[in-house]
Design a protein around this motif. Structure first.
Motif, PDB file in Angstrom:
ATOM      1  N   ILE A  30      70.506  -8.105 -22.292  1.00  0.00           N
ATOM      2  CA  ILE A  30      70.883  -6.998 -23.326  1.00  0.00           C
ATOM      3  C   ILE A  30      70.515  -7.760 -24.694  1.00  0.00           C
ATOM      4  O   ILE A  30      70.048  -6.889 -25.451  1.00  0.00           O
ATOM      5  CB  ILE A  30      72.347  -6.893 -23.076  1.00  0.00           C
ATOM      6  CG1 ILE A  30      72.808  -6.578 -21.734  1.00  0.00           C
ATOM      7  CG2 ILE A  30      72.862  -6.153 -24.054  1.00  0.00           C
ATOM      8  CD1 ILE A  30      72.331  -4.924 -21.692  1.00  0.00           C
ATOM      9  N   ILE A  31      70.908  -8.983 -24.915  1.00  0.00           N
ATOM     10  CA  ILE A  31      70.616  -9.496 -26.100  1.00  0.00           C
ATOM     11  C   ILE A  31      69.127  -9.697 -26.477  1.00  0.00           C
ATOM     12  O   ILE A  31      68.587  -9.040 -27.566  1.00  0.00           O
ATOM     13  CB  ILE A  31      70.744 -10.952 -26.206  1.00  0.00           C
ATOM     14  CG1 ILE A  31      72.593 -11.138 -26.234  1.00  0.00           C
ATOM     15  CG2 ILE A  31      70.585 -11.803 -27.519  1.00  0.00           C
ATOM     16  CD1 ILE A  31      72.945 -12.391 -25.815  1.00  0.00           C
ATOM     17  N   ARG A  32      68.074  -9.767 -25.474  1.00  0.00           N
ATOM     18  CA  ARG A  32      66.684  -9.868 -25.729  1.00  0.00           C
ATOM     19  C   ARG A  32      66.276  -8.263 -26.173  1.00  0.00           C
ATOM     20  O   ARG A  32      65.517  -8.058 -27.059  1.00  0.00           O
ATOM     21  CB  ARG A  32      65.971 -10.240 -24.394  1.00  0.00           C
ATOM     22  CG  ARG A  32      64.555  -9.972 -24.469  1.00  0.00           C
ATOM     23  CD  ARG A  32      63.789 -10.273 -23.139  1.00  0.00           C
ATOM     24  NE  ARG A  32      64.208  -9.368 -21.990  1.00  0.00           N
ATOM     25  CZ  ARG A  32      63.448  -8.215 -22.143  1.00  0.00           C
ATOM     26  NH1 ARG A  32      62.871  -7.685 -22.848  1.00  0.00           N
ATOM     27  NH2 ARG A  32      64.074  -7.228 -21.185  1.00  0.00           N
ATOM     28  N   ARG A  33      66.836  -7.508 -25.282  1.00  0.00           N
ATOM     29  CA  ARG A  33      66.627  -5.867 -25.783  1.00  0.00           C
ATOM     30  C   ARG A  33      66.964  -5.545 -26.907  1.00  0.00           C
ATOM     31  O   ARG A  33      66.425  -4.551 -27.671  1.00  0.00           O
ATOM     32  CB  ARG A  33      66.778  -5.171 -24.409  1.00  0.00           C
ATOM     33  CG  ARG A  33      65.962  -5.087 -23.118  1.00  0.00           C
ATOM     34  CD  ARG A  33      66.824  -5.086 -21.891  1.00  0.00           C
ATOM     35  NE  ARG A  33      67.345  -3.572 -21.873  1.00  0.00           N
ATOM     36  CZ  ARG A  33      68.188  -2.927 -20.923  1.00  0.00           C
ATOM     37  NH1 ARG A  33      68.477  -3.835 -20.094  1.00  0.00           N
ATOM     38  NH2 ARG A  33      68.363  -1.752 -21.175  1.00  0.00           N
ATOM     39  N   ALA A  34      68.257  -5.882 -27.297  1.00  0.00           N
ATOM     40  CA  ALA A  34      68.861  -5.340 -28.707  1.00  0.00           C
ATOM     41  C   ALA A  34      68.149  -6.009 -29.732  1.00  0.00           C
ATOM     42  O   ALA A  34      67.742  -5.430 -30.825  1.00  0.00           O
ATOM     43  CB  ALA A  34      70.278  -5.955 -28.555  1.00  0.00           C
ATOM     44  N   SER A  35      67.562  -7.381 -29.476  1.00  0.00           N
ATOM     45  CA  SER A  35      66.809  -7.981 -30.480  1.00  0.00           C
ATOM     46  C   SER A  35      65.488  -7.332 -31.039  1.00  0.00           C
ATOM     47  O   SER A  35      64.555  -7.740 -31.898  1.00  0.00           O
ATOM     48  CB  SER A  35      66.538  -9.445 -30.485  1.00  0.00           C
ATOM     49  OG  SER A  35      65.413  -9.717 -29.402  1.00  0.00           O
ATOM     50  N   ASP A  36      64.938  -6.648 -29.756  1.00  0.00           N
ATOM     51  CA  ASP A  36      63.638  -5.734 -29.755  1.00  0.00           C
ATOM     52  C   ASP A  36      63.738  -4.622 -30.609  1.00  0.00           C
ATOM     53  O   ASP A  36      62.764  -4.079 -31.327  1.00  0.00           O
ATOM     54  CB  ASP A  36      63.457  -5.435 -28.592  1.00  0.00           C
ATOM     55  CG  ASP A  36      62.073  -5.919 -28.053  1.00  0.00           C
ATOM     56  OD1 ASP A  36      61.722  -7.028 -28.611  1.00  0.00           O
ATOM     57  OD2 ASP A  36      61.650  -5.515 -26.862  1.00  0.00           O
ATOM     58  N   LEU A  37      65.071  -4.088 -30.946  1.00  0.00           N
ATOM     59  CA  LEU A  37      65.461  -2.869 -31.425  1.00  0.00           C
ATOM     60  C   LEU A  37      65.922  -3.078 -32.998  1.00  0.00           C
ATOM     61  O   LEU A  37      65.605  -2.028 -33.554  1.00  0.00           O
ATOM     62  CB  LEU A  37      66.487  -2.048 -30.626  1.00  0.00           C
ATOM     63  CG  LEU A  37      66.060  -1.476 -29.232  1.00  0.00           C
ATOM     64  CD1 LEU A  37      67.334  -0.959 -28.427  1.00  0.00           C
ATOM     65  CD2 LEU A  37      65.034  -0.487 -29.591  1.00  0.00           C
ATOM     66  N   PHE A  38      66.843  -4.022 -33.195  1.00  0.00           N
ATOM     67  CA  PHE A  38      67.306  -4.237 -34.266  1.00  0.00           C
ATOM     68  C   PHE A  38      67.012  -5.212 -35.171  1.00  0.00           C
ATOM     69  O   PHE A  38      66.274  -6.451 -34.668  1.00  0.00           O
ATOM     70  CB  PHE A  38      68.921  -4.678 -33.995  1.00  0.00           C
ATOM     71  CG  PHE A  38      69.864  -3.465 -33.808  1.00  0.00           C
ATOM     72  CD1 PHE A  38      70.311  -2.506 -34.545  1.00  0.00           C
ATOM     73  CD2 PHE A  38      69.692  -3.146 -32.186  1.00  0.00           C
ATOM     74  CE1 PHE A  38      70.980  -1.479 -33.931  1.00  0.00           C
ATOM     75  CE2 PHE A  38      70.262  -2.029 -31.656  1.00  0.00           C
ATOM     76  CZ  PHE A  38      70.986  -1.178 -32.833  1.00  0.00           C
ATOM     77  N   GLY A  39      66.955  -5.372 -36.512  1.00  0.00           N
ATOM     78  CA  GLY A  39      66.521  -6.388 -37.482  1.00  0.00           C
ATOM     79  C   GLY A  39      67.217  -7.726 -37.269  1.00  0.00           C
ATOM     80  O   GLY A  39      66.786  -8.871 -37.345  1.00  0.00           O
TER      81      GLY A  39
END
Ligand code: ADP
Length: 170
Positions: A30-39
């Motif tokens: 989840i963290i990896r995917r969120a870090s792809d979407l958010f600054g």
């Protein structure tokens, strides 16, 4: 693949709150995917969840830090207020939660509506678990570890060692 994508410089901040007792590969996904979407992604370790904790807050924060060091736009912090209050203080645009089975839904739905009631400027965003991690929970990881079952493919490096040390001290 997505690991090599440049960090998004979109100015958007996400807060990913949880107990992380301890962090496991479902959280990491989840963290990896969120870090792809958010600054910027703040992994927020809740100081006093309504459950019995195995690791102290400091230990949980350290284990998360060790596991996310590769992502430059991911920060780890702890907090003891309401999640939505902490999200506002940190200027977060969204609170991220991971969803596994439908059993997660009822509680998350209620929580998201209450958070919106408290602050409608912060969006609730749900990322569906990856199939490979759908069966993973901190509770099961701890139980496996206590019985000496292999957990290395379920948790980031460092967490297995942290669990082993805890077990030996108990
Ligand atoms: P909490 O006590 O807030 O539920 P957890 O550390 O158990 O804290 O979980 C933090 C977040 O990670 C929650 O949104 C939870 O649904 C999500 N999560 C937990 N396990 C998984 C998994 N295997 N896949 C995806 N998301 C998960």
């Amino acid at each position: 693949m997505s690991e090599s994508r440049p960090t998004r410089d979109n100015g958007l901040v996400a807060l990913y709150p949880g107990s992380f007792d301890p962090i496991h590969n479902g959280h990491i996904d989840i963290i990896r995917r969120a870090s792809d979407l958010f600054g910027h992604v703040i992994v927020a370790v809740y100081d006093r969840p309504d459950k019995r904790l195995y690791f102290t807050t400091e230990e949980r924060v350290e284990l998360v830090r060790g596991a996310v060091a590769q992502w430059t736009n991911v920060e780890v912090a702890s907090y003891a207020t309401l999640t939505v209050q902490y999200a506002a203080v940190r200027g977060a645009h969204a609170i991220i939660r991971g969803l596994r089975a439908t059993s997660d839904f009822d509680f998350e739905f209620q929580l998201a509506l209450m958070n919106r009631h408290l602050n409608e400027g912060i969006e609730a965003l749900f990322l569906m678990t990856s199939l490979a991690h759908a069966h993973l929970s901190s509770t099961l990881v701890k139980e496996l570890s206590q019985h000496g079952a292999p957990i290395n493919d379920l948790v980031p490096n460092g967490v297995g060692e942290g669990l082993r040390q805890k077990r030996e001290r108990a």
